[in-house]
Write a protein that holds these residues in place. Sequence first.
Motif, PDB file in Angstrom:
ATOM      1  N   ASN A  32    -106.922 -85.193   3.627  1.00  0.00           N
ATOM      2  CA  ASN A  32    -105.798 -85.355   4.571  1.00  0.00           C
ATOM      3  C   ASN A  32    -104.976 -83.977   4.942  1.00  0.00           C
ATOM      4  O   ASN A  32    -104.481 -83.434   4.856  1.00  0.00           O
ATOM      5  CB  ASN A  32    -104.288 -86.723   4.064  1.00  0.00           C
ATOM      6  CG  ASN A  32    -103.090 -86.307   4.971  1.00  0.00           C
ATOM      7  OD1 ASN A  32    -103.166 -86.272   6.482  1.00  0.00           O
ATOM      8  ND2 ASN A  32    -102.280 -86.297   4.154  1.00  0.00           N
ATOM      9  N   GLY A  33    -105.974 -83.368   6.162  1.00  0.00           N
ATOM     10  CA  GLY A  33    -105.459 -82.692   6.857  1.00  0.00           C
ATOM     11  C   GLY A  33    -106.003 -81.566   6.722  1.00  0.00           C
ATOM     12  O   GLY A  33    -107.552 -82.005   5.840  1.00  0.00           O
ATOM     13  N   ALA A  34    -105.441 -80.312   5.530  1.00  0.00           N
ATOM     14  CA  ALA A  34    -106.434 -79.079   4.915  1.00  0.00           C
ATOM     15  C   ALA A  34    -106.312 -80.056   3.297  1.00  0.00           C
ATOM     16  O   ALA A  34    -106.779 -78.781   2.133  1.00  0.00           O
ATOM     17  CB  ALA A  34    -106.118 -78.252   4.810  1.00  0.00           C
ATOM     18  N   ALA A  35    -105.895 -81.118   2.959  1.00  0.00           N
ATOM     19  CA  ALA A  35    -105.270 -81.598   1.687  1.00  0.00           C
ATOM     20  C   ALA A  35    -106.380 -82.529   0.939  1.00  0.00           C
ATOM     21  O   ALA A  35    -106.274 -83.151   1.556  1.00  0.00           O
ATOM     22  CB  ALA A  35    -103.421 -82.006   1.355  1.00  0.00           C
ATOM     23  N   GLN A  36    -106.647 -82.278  -0.233  1.00  0.00           N
ATOM     24  CA  GLN A  36    -107.378 -83.003  -0.553  1.00  0.00           C
ATOM     25  C   GLN A  36    -106.424 -83.964  -1.029  1.00  0.00           C
ATOM     26  O   GLN A  36    -106.033 -83.567  -2.345  1.00  0.00           O
ATOM     27  CB  GLN A  36    -108.590 -82.749  -1.635  1.00  0.00           C
ATOM     28  CG  GLN A  36    -109.004 -83.373  -2.384  1.00  0.00           C
ATOM     29  CD  GLN A  36    -110.253 -82.884  -4.037  1.00  0.00           C
ATOM     30  OE1 GLN A  36    -109.481 -82.933  -4.910  1.00  0.00           O
ATOM     31  NE2 GLN A  36    -111.482 -82.777  -4.060  1.00  0.00           N
ATOM     32  N   VAL A  37    -107.128 -85.246  -0.944  1.00  0.00           N
ATOM     33  CA  VAL A  37    -106.267 -86.150  -1.064  1.00  0.00           C
ATOM     34  C   VAL A  37    -106.539 -87.582  -2.485  1.00  0.00           C
ATOM     35  O   VAL A  37    -106.415 -87.786  -3.391  1.00  0.00           O
ATOM     36  CB  VAL A  37    -105.669 -87.356  -0.409  1.00  0.00           C
ATOM     37  CG1 VAL A  37    -104.005 -86.631   0.119  1.00  0.00           C
ATOM     38  CG2 VAL A  37    -106.670 -88.156   0.275  1.00  0.00           C
ATOM     39  N   ALA A  38    -108.755 -87.394  -2.228  1.00  0.00           N
ATOM     40  CA  ALA A  38    -108.779 -88.137  -3.722  1.00  0.00           C
ATOM     41  C   ALA A  38    -110.248 -87.242  -3.892  1.00  0.00           C
ATOM     42  O   ALA A  38    -111.118 -86.390  -2.781  1.00  0.00           O
ATOM     43  CB  ALA A  38    -109.396 -89.455  -3.317  1.00  0.00           C
ATOM     44  N   SER A  39    -111.334 -87.328  -5.307  1.00  0.00           N
ATOM     45  CA  SER A  39    -112.178 -87.332  -5.058  1.00  0.00           C
ATOM     46  C   SER A  39    -113.451 -87.775  -6.208  1.00  0.00           C
ATOM     47  O   SER A  39    -112.704 -88.617  -6.874  1.00  0.00           O
ATOM     48  CB  SER A  39    -112.053 -85.061  -5.564  1.00  0.00           C
ATOM     49  OG  SER A  39    -111.518 -85.221  -6.389  1.00  0.00           O
ATOM     50  N   LEU A  40    -114.321 -87.593  -6.372  1.00  0.00           N
ATOM     51  CA  LEU A  40    -115.693 -87.816  -7.372  1.00  0.00           C
ATOM     52  C   LEU A  40    -116.628 -87.094  -7.587  1.00  0.00           C
ATOM     53  O   LEU A  40    -117.438 -86.609  -6.515  1.00  0.00           O
ATOM     54  CB  LEU A  40    -116.367 -89.183  -7.468  1.00  0.00           C
ATOM     55  CG  LEU A  40    -115.476 -90.631  -6.677  1.00  0.00           C
ATOM     56  CD1 LEU A  40    -116.558 -92.015  -6.260  1.00  0.00           C
ATOM     57  CD2 LEU A  40    -114.760 -91.240  -8.052  1.00  0.00           C
TER      58      LEU A  40
END
Length: 133
Positions: free
Chosen positions: A54-62
Motif C-alpha cells: 500500500n504505497g511504500a508500506a508492505q501490508v501482506a506477504s508470503l
Amino acid sequence: HSGSKSLKMTRKNKTAGGGTVTVPTGITGQAAGTYTASVWLKGTMPHANIEVYNGAAQVASLALVPVSSTTWQKFQLTYTLAATGGAITFVISDTGEAASLLAKNKVLLMDDFSIRSVNSGVTCTAHTKDGWL
C-alpha cells in the motif's frame, strides 16, 4: 490462468535480486477495511515471495512458496487498511532463494491478479437442537 496469455518474468542472471518484478494494480484510494489479494503462479522458478504494498508500506506477504512447473496455483493474502490507502502493488521475487537455485532464464508466469473486499459485517443466527450445534 485459463486463457492464452499471462505475465512472464524471466530471470536475467543468477545474481541475487535478478528475479524481481513489481506489478501495479491501478488501484488507489481503497477505503479502510479488510481485503484479499490473490495471484496465480506457475513456472520453473522453484519458489517465490509474494508481497502486497500500500504505497511504500508492505501490508501482506508470503515467503518462498513452492511454485509448480506444470500446474497453475492460486496464492491468497489478506490485509487490513486502517485508513484510506495509496497505490496497491504486487512485488513477486525469488529473493532469499538458495544460491544454488538461482539460475539464468528461470521463468515465472503470473496471471489473474485480484483484490477483493472482505465483508466484515456478516451476521448470522445459529439454532441448536438438544444442545448440539
